[in-house]
Design an enzyme around this catalytic site. Sequence first.
Site, PDB file in Angstrom:
ATOM      1  N   LEU A   1       0.823  -1.206   0.000  1.00  0.00           N
ATOM      2  CA  LEU A   1       0.000   0.000   0.000  1.00  0.00           C
ATOM      3  C   LEU A   1       0.855   1.254   0.000  1.00  0.00           C
ATOM      4  CD1 LEU A   1      -2.669  -1.039   2.660  1.00  0.00           C
ATOM      5  CD2 LEU A   1      -2.997  -0.875   0.195  1.00  0.00           C
ATOM      6  N   GLY A   2       2.041   1.159   0.547  1.00  0.00           N
ATOM      7  CA  GLY A   2       2.921   2.319   0.615  1.00  0.00           C
ATOM      8  C   GLY A   2       4.229   1.939   1.265  1.00  0.00           C
ATOM      9  N   GLN A   3       5.177   2.858   1.184  1.00  0.00           N
ATOM     10  CA  GLN A   3       6.497   2.631   1.756  1.00  0.00           C
ATOM     11  C   GLN A   3       7.030   3.948   2.286  1.00  0.00           C
ATOM     12  OE1 GLN A   3       9.281   0.810  -0.910  1.00  0.00           O
ATOM     13  NE2 GLN A   3      10.945   0.779   0.571  1.00  0.00           N
ATOM     14  N   GLY A   4       7.597   3.914   3.481  1.00  0.00           N
ATOM     15  CA  GLY A   4       8.153   5.124   4.070  1.00  0.00           C
ATOM     16  C   GLY A   4       9.419   4.833   4.832  1.00  0.00           C
ATOM     17  N   GLY A   5       9.811   5.772   5.669  1.00  0.00           N
ATOM     18  CA  GLY A   5      11.051   5.629   6.406  1.00  0.00           C
ATOM     19  C   GLY A   5      11.030   4.511   7.428  1.00  0.00           C
TER      20      GLY A   5
ATOM     21  N   GLY B   1       9.243   1.533   6.968  1.00  0.00           N
ATOM     22  CA  GLY B   1       9.080   0.233   6.340  1.00  0.00           C
ATOM     23  C   GLY B   1       7.938   0.239   5.342  1.00  0.00           C
ATOM     24  N   LYS B   2       7.565  -0.959   4.896  1.00  0.00           N
ATOM     25  CA  LYS B   2       6.489  -1.099   3.925  1.00  0.00           C
ATOM     26  C   LYS B   2       5.181  -1.446   4.629  1.00  0.00           C
ATOM     27  CE  LYS B   2       9.104  -2.524  -0.189  1.00  0.00           C
ATOM     28  NZ  LYS B   2       9.286  -3.574  -1.208  1.00  0.00           N
ATOM     29  N   VAL B   3       4.079  -1.041   3.993  1.00  0.00           N
ATOM     30  CA  VAL B   3       2.744  -1.374   4.491  1.00  0.00           C
ATOM     31  C   VAL B   3       2.061  -2.250   3.447  1.00  0.00           C
ATOM     32  CG1 VAL B   3       0.530  -0.491   5.289  1.00  0.00           C
ATOM     33  CG2 VAL B   3       2.608   0.826   5.695  1.00  0.00           C
TER      34      VAL B   3
ATOM     35  N   ASP C   1       6.542  12.942  11.752  1.00  0.00           N
ATOM     36  CA  ASP C   1       6.428  12.860  10.294  1.00  0.00           C
ATOM     37  C   ASP C   1       4.993  13.185   9.878  1.00  0.00           C
ATOM     38  OD1 ASP C   1       7.234  12.559   7.700  1.00  0.00           O
ATOM     39  OD2 ASP C   1       7.182  10.376   7.706  1.00  0.00           O
TER      40      ASP C   1
END
Length: 607
Positions: free
Chosen positions: A290-294, A296-298, A411
């Site tokens: 669904l998404g990726q950020g600082g 980790g991945k979701v 964030d």
Amino acid sequence: MDLALALIFLAFFPVSVFPDDQVEALVALKASLNASDTQLTDWIPYQVNPCTWSNVICDPSNHVTSVSLSSMNFTGFLTPKIAVLRNLATFTLQGSFASGVIPKEFGNLSGLTKLNLENNHFYGEIPSSLGNLQKLQILILSQNNLTGSVPESLAVLPSLINLRVDSNDLSGDVPAHLFHLPRYNFSGNHLNCGVNYLQQCESLDDDPGPSHESKVGLILGVIGGIFVFLVFGVCLMAWLCKGRHRGCKREVYVDVPGEVDRRIAFGQLRRFSWRELQLATDGFSEKNVLGQGGFGKVYKGVLLDNTKVAVKRLMDYERPGGDAAFQREVEMISVAVHKNLLRLIGFCTTPTERLLVYPFMQNLSVSHCLREIKPGDKILDWPTRKRVAIGTARGLEYLHEHCNPKIIHRDVKAANVLLDEHLEAVVGDFGLAMLVDVRKTNVTTQVRGTMGHIAPEYLSTGKSSERTDVFGYGIMLLELVTGQRAVDVSRLEEEDDVLLLDHVKKLEREKRLGDIVDGNLGINYNLEEVETMIQVALLCTQPSPEDRPPMSEVVRMLEGEGLAERWEEWQNVEVTRRQEYERLQRRFDWGEDSAYNQEAIELSGGR
């Protein structure tokens, strides 16, 4: 333009050293696999930080530790240059239809713990150099076209626990020691398994069978269970009979302090097994990201009871105190219950993994609804945007002023504000900063956040406070009003400000509020409410954290209380600051004052 981009990068991104050979190796890998124009598009040669690329994970020192390229449908081969990635721990190329030979240079990847090349078209022999990988635990080469024998060198790998080479064209004897591995599979070849060693070609159910001791333990456990059941039944019968007897009084039971399950006391958190979440996300498939950020991945997931969830797989999971410390902090976050905060359903811990489980938000994030809508999709109308602004403010106010200890998000941005089925704002990812290991380092890359949203004092010192969140919230308000990103390099082409904050300030000074509003809204917005939101945003993004209002005051100002006074005060300060800036600019103008020119030349020194 290239110079301008370079200056922007140096101005807004922390300085760090990223080995050029890592970039070269990954770019060479992309080229050798013959990636299409739509694959690995962010693997750009001149981007010096590969840690931001998709399918790449790094450690805190910016060394590449994981490359996952499963189900990518490549048509090329593996380059030997990958051996440059000495810190690589995991390499996965499962089901990607790559071909060629397996480079013997893989034997130089001394940190490798997992190599999965299953379901490709690799041919040739298994490199004996893989026997150099002292940390290798999992080696999966199934469903290829490999020939030759199973190398003797694999039999002496001290950490190997899972070896699968089934469905190839291998021949010869299997080294006897490999039959002692917990998991192995040599079937579908021309190998000598059962004939020479009286062994099966694969471990039972691809898992180690129970030992003699475990069988004895199982028998004793069953006997003990039956005994306990019988005792419980006798006691129950006695209690029922006693209760029915006229001369007996029923027993009175009271709760004993200190015997409560802490997980129930903290928001009914559920502890998931790794297998549950693996099945729910289809093996953490890339198609479910669904998404990726600082952090980790979701992944989108569906539990066995058909409940849809979002599973966040944390990247920096190591923590002093290990599993117990992680659980304590998860419990603390679970206490933060508010209608504008994302509810934590449960978590999962293993020796190498930390995962958090949340409800799935079908409308995804505010960022998605603002900028990733497709033709025909319904846009976020102005009343919804206003409701999102107030809901997000209330959620942050709760974290800052009603949690003990208070929780700082670090964030805040449109991508971290989710929308439930009623398009109500739900702040996500709060508290994650405390769940990852912020290691002792002098490198500023440990600052958590997203460029354009990070408060200046946090970027320069690494120290955050609730006023850091206020700054990020102000930028999020500008995202809501404009529909634009916090940093947009394309604005350079129009000789405009790259930072959204500077862009809006300029238009606000010129009284061009209509040019600030998202064009997708057309004329369907309230100009007074737009002006209110912009004013609150600019108050929240003042350079000095002491000048920014707390979130409780932000809520009141959005509701129309106390904004006029704060705005007038801000304008006076801003006018004074701008006058001083213009005075200094005139003073050092090379064409205006020769005295100042001379001073500037003397200060600049010899050329």
